[in-house]
Design an enzyme around this catalytic site. Structure first.
Site, PDB file in Angstrom:
ATOM      1  N   ASP A 188       0.872  -1.166   0.000  1.00 53.48           N
ATOM      2  CA  ASP A 188       0.000   0.000   0.000  1.00 53.48           C
ATOM      3  C   ASP A 188       0.914   1.222   0.000  1.00 53.48           C
ATOM      4  O   ASP A 188       1.596   1.497   0.997  1.00 53.48           O
ATOM      5  CB  ASP A 188      -0.890  -0.006   1.245  1.00 53.48           C
ATOM      6  N   TYR A 196      -5.541  16.091  -9.649  1.00 52.51           N
ATOM      7  CA  TYR A 196      -4.795  15.113 -10.441  1.00 52.51           C
ATOM      8  C   TYR A 196      -3.707  15.767 -11.299  1.00 52.51           C
ATOM      9  O   TYR A 196      -2.546  15.338 -11.261  1.00 52.51           O
ATOM     10  CB  TYR A 196      -5.769  14.309 -11.305  1.00 52.51           C
ATOM     11  N   LYS A 202       0.481  15.235 -10.936  1.00 52.99           N
ATOM     12  CA  LYS A 202       1.355  14.751 -12.005  1.00 52.99           C
ATOM     13  C   LYS A 202       2.427  15.779 -12.367  1.00 52.99           C
ATOM     14  O   LYS A 202       3.533  15.400 -12.775  1.00 52.99           O
ATOM     15  CB  LYS A 202       0.530  14.361 -13.231  1.00 52.99           C
TER      16      LYS A 202
END
Length: 235
Positions: free
Chosen positions: A53, A160, A164
């Site tokens: 994880d 998001y 990135k």
């Protein structure tokens, strides 16, 4: 023989990347949070399963210790990621973006990537040809986000793309400081996976190709880059 670890590999791009790498002779560890799904995927692929994880320090440390005992790795593919969509698979725009939501996305996409990379650096440094592939996205490109001529310009999400962009900077900084490794970020393309609610326009086979290609980077190959199957992606 090349040994590779792929995070988030029980489905989607991670699974397909594992399949393609195994087909060309890699020994592949698939890192998965869910033991049952992970075991099913490992059996289907002929891969090795490691409980992992990326958001949990103890889980990552245990995985690194286990793989060290098994002989180490040559390639690390940081694939695990989340997009953080809202109800009805909706993209969450700037007005609705909260610090808590940003934290959740960054915990997997950014802190998780650092957590795993840090834990496995000692093993990679023992490899004669260490490679790190960070799965990024063209949504993280500042140039494309700012250009009305790019489709990414119209993506309203914040968390998001920001995560990135951070992955891209991490890639550059690590590549500079570990010149003996080949460390690159890749843009797989808009792939039909659970990450985007199955809205992608290309198959996982197509999306995995650039990941597989960069996983095979030779010691004199490129490093510190951001590439897709079509060539360099602008920062």
């Amino acid at each position: 023989m090349t040994t590779t670890l792929i995070t988030g590999a029980n489905k989607g791009l991670g699974y397909e990347t594992a399949r393609q790498l195994i087909a060309i002779g890699h020994t592949v560890y698939i890192g998965c949070r869910d033991p049952k799904r992970g075991q099913d995927a490992a059996q289907q692929l002929g891969a090795r399963l490691v409980a992992l994880d990326v958001t949990d320090d103890d889980s990552v440390s245990a995985a690194a210790h286990l793989i060290e005992e098994m002989g180490g790795i040559d390639v690390l593919i940081n694939n695990a990621g989340v997009e953080g969509r809202g109800e009805n698979n909706s993209i969450i725009g700037a007005e609705a973006t909260t610090a808590a939501m940003m934290r959740e996305v960054f915990d997997t996409n950014v802190f998780g990537l650092i957590r795993v990379t840090h834990a496995f650096l000692p093993l990679l440094q023992r490899s004669p040809a260490p490679v790190v592939v960070n799965v990024s996205s063209s949504l993280g490109s500042l140039s494309l986000a700012a250009s009305p001529d790019s489709f990414t310009h119209f993506y309203p999400g914040v968390a998001y793309p920001a995560s990135k962009s951070a992955v891209n900077m991490i890639t550059v900084q690590f590549a500079k400081q570990f010149p003996g490794m080949r460390i690159n970020a890749v843009e797989p393309g808009y792939t039909n996976t659970d990450l985007n609610g199955r809205t992608g326009t290309q198959t996982v086979e197509e999306g995995a190709r650039i990941i597989v290609e960069m996983a095979q980077t030779l010691p004199d190959g490129p490093t510190g880059g951001f590439v897709s199957a079509h060539g360099p992606v602008p920062w």
